[in-house]
Design an enzyme around this catalytic site. Structure first.
Site, short mmCIF file in Angstrom:
data_model
loop_
_atom_site.label_atom_id
_atom_site.label_comp_id
_atom_site.label_asym_id
_atom_site.label_seq_id
_atom_site.Cartn_x
_atom_site.Cartn_y
_atom_site.Cartn_z
NE ARG A 58 45.94 35.78 -24.92
CZ ARG A 58 45.23 34.90 -25.65
NH1 ARG A 58 44.24 34.22 -25.11
NH2 ARG A 58 45.52 34.72 -26.92
CE1 TYR A 110 44.12 55.01 -6.79
CE2 TYR A 110 43.14 53.22 -8.05
CZ TYR A 110 44.08 54.24 -7.93
OH TYR A 110 44.97 54.45 -8.94
CG ASP A 183 40.84 47.18 -3.45
OD1 ASP A 183 41.79 46.71 -2.80
OD2 ASP A 183 40.98 48.07 -4.31
CE LYS A 208 48.72 50.59 -5.15
NZ LYS A 208 49.29 51.66 -5.94
N1 PLP Z 1 43.01 49.52 -5.14
C1 PLP Z 1 43.57 50.39 -4.28
C2 PLP Z 1 43.05 50.46 -2.87
C3 PLP Z 1 44.62 51.22 -4.69
O1 PLP Z 1 45.16 52.09 -3.82
C4 PLP Z 1 45.07 51.13 -6.03
C5 PLP Z 1 46.17 51.99 -6.52
O2 PLP Z 1 46.64 52.88 -5.84
C6 PLP Z 1 44.46 50.22 -6.89
C7 PLP Z 1 43.44 49.43 -6.42
C8 PLP Z 1 44.90 50.08 -8.32
O3 PLP Z 1 46.02 49.28 -8.41
P1 PLP Z 1 47.11 49.37 -9.59
O4 PLP Z 1 47.78 50.69 -9.46
O5 PLP Z 1 47.99 48.19 -9.35
O6 PLP Z 1 46.37 49.27 -10.89
#
Ligand code: PLP
Length: 388
Positions: A58, A110, A183, A208
């Site tokens: 972990r 998002y 992000d 992604k």
């Molecule tokens: N950030 C963005 C811009 C996203 O498009 C997404 C998911 O679509 C996430 C974060 C969340 O990621 P995860 O689905 O890997 O938890």
């Protein structure tokens, strides 16, 4: 077996990626690392760990370290930590704001992030401010007035492809004593480096483009500074709260990363061609893509991003929900599925997912552009639009 020499400094990211961060397995000479399956590691008779870097999985293992080291190098950061999903990575950063604190989040990002932050902040008595980064001066003023503990940006934003000015926001955050996290999932570290623009933390959903094959969930946070307090709290979320990525997923991620540069190059080129095609199509009302000269933040995107504008775009179909769904339903090559950044192109009607009150236009289709031949993508969109 001699210790693996590090890759020569100054290599391009493409070369670092192609070698999966470099080196070979010191035990066998294998050019691909093994998947560490052990959760625990022995100590010697004097009770010292046999390998000081290996105590319990972990906390850490050799594969996490290798993958995190590669991502930190790509971002130009001090340290990275992998998480069990993008949302686990976001949660780790958001939880660094203590009860009584303030979190300022860019609006229209998002939906999963917005929803999670609303619930988390309400529960933890953290004041949540949602502000539109499309009005840059108002956004900067909001930071100066509210002096939040954390500002959360998404660049480019999903699904509106808004491009916030990271440099000017980071300067204002520094003046206000605020931590800035970005992000940058929709950009990838190859075309956007928020830490170089002054952000403290950069986060990606590794689900992604970093992995790129739509076959694992993962997240990663990278810090500009290994010593700051918030980064210490983020690392605790991984080590103490246990939001750790599995070793098998980490191995898949490292394998995916080997081709990131090639995939990003093709996806960016395809996206640019698709956006240009759609922009001139009579059945299309608007295309939201920062690579287009008509995008309101095109000049900013050009100065912040290198080598392309990403593979995510949204298209507003002339008409309403019915017309958008007709086009989505008529696509053959694009798959109707959520997510982005995979080798295969995807289409999504976000309104169906987020619903009334979300602010998503009913005629919006979000496209994630993959690595197919660009002509095939354009032909598919052309025949689908002809169904209207
Ligand atoms: N950030 C963005 C811009 C996203 O498009 C997404 C998911 O679509 C996430 C974060 C969340 O990621 P995860 O689905 O890997 O938890």
């Amino acid at each position: 077996m001699p210790k693996t020499p590090p890759l020569a400094p100054g290599l391009h990211p493409d070369s670092l990626l192609a070698h999966g961060g470099g080196g070979h397995d010191p035990a066998t000479g294998a050019v691909v690392p093994p998947i560490p399956t052990a959760t625990t590691f022995v100590r010697d008779e004097a009770y010292a760990p046999v390998s000081p870097d290996h105590v319990y999985s972990r906390d850490d293992n050799a594969l996490y370290r290798k993958t995190e080291g590669l991502i930190a190098a790509l971002e130009g950061g001090a340290e990275s930590r992998l998480f069990a999903s993008g949302m686990a990575a976001i949660a780790a950063v958001a939880r660094s704001v203590a009860p009584g604190g303030t979190l300022l989040v860019q609006s229209g990002i998002y939906w999963g992030t917005t929803l999670f932050l609303r619930k988390l902040c309400a529960r933890n008595k953290v004041a949540l401010i949602e502000a539109d980064a499309g009005d840059p001066q108002a956004f900067l003023d909001e930071i100066s007035v509210t002096r939040p503990d954390l500002v959360w940006l998404e660049v480019p934003s999903n699904p509106f492809l808004q491009v916030a000015d990271i440099k000017s926001i980071s300067e204002r955050c520094r003046q206000a004593g605020t931590l800035l996290a970005v992000d940058a999932t929709a950009a990838t570290p190859l075309i956007l480096k928020p830490l170089a623009l002054g952000a403290d933390l950069v986060m990606h959903s590794a689900t992604k483009a970093l992995n790129g094959h739509s076959d694992l969930l993962g997240g990663v946070v990278t810090s500009a500074d290994a010593g700051n307090k918030a980064w210490g709290l983020v690392k605790e979320e991984r080590k103490l709260a246990g939001a750790v990525l599995g070793s098998f997923e980490t191995w898949l991620l490292l394998r995916g990363l080997r081709t990131l540069a090639l995939r990003v190059e093709r996806m960016n080129a395809n996206a640019m061609a698709v956006a240009a095609f759609l922009e001139n199509h009579p059945k299309v009302e608007a295309v939201l893509y920062p690579g287009l000269a008509g995008h309101p933040e095109h000049d900013l995107a050009k100065s912040q991003m290198q080598g392309g504008f990403g593979s995510l775009m949204s298209v507003l179909i002339k008409g309403g929900k019915a017309e958008a769904l007709t086009v989505a339903g008529a696509l053959d090559l694009f798959q109707r599925a959520t997510s982005l950044g995979g080798t295969e192109s995807l289409v999504e009607h976000r309104f169906t997912i987020e619903g009334e009150g979300s602010g998503i236009p009913e005629n919006l289709l979000r496209l994630s552009i993959g690595i197919e031949h660009g002509d095939d993508l354009i032909a598919d969109l052309d025949q689908a639009l002809a169904c209207l």
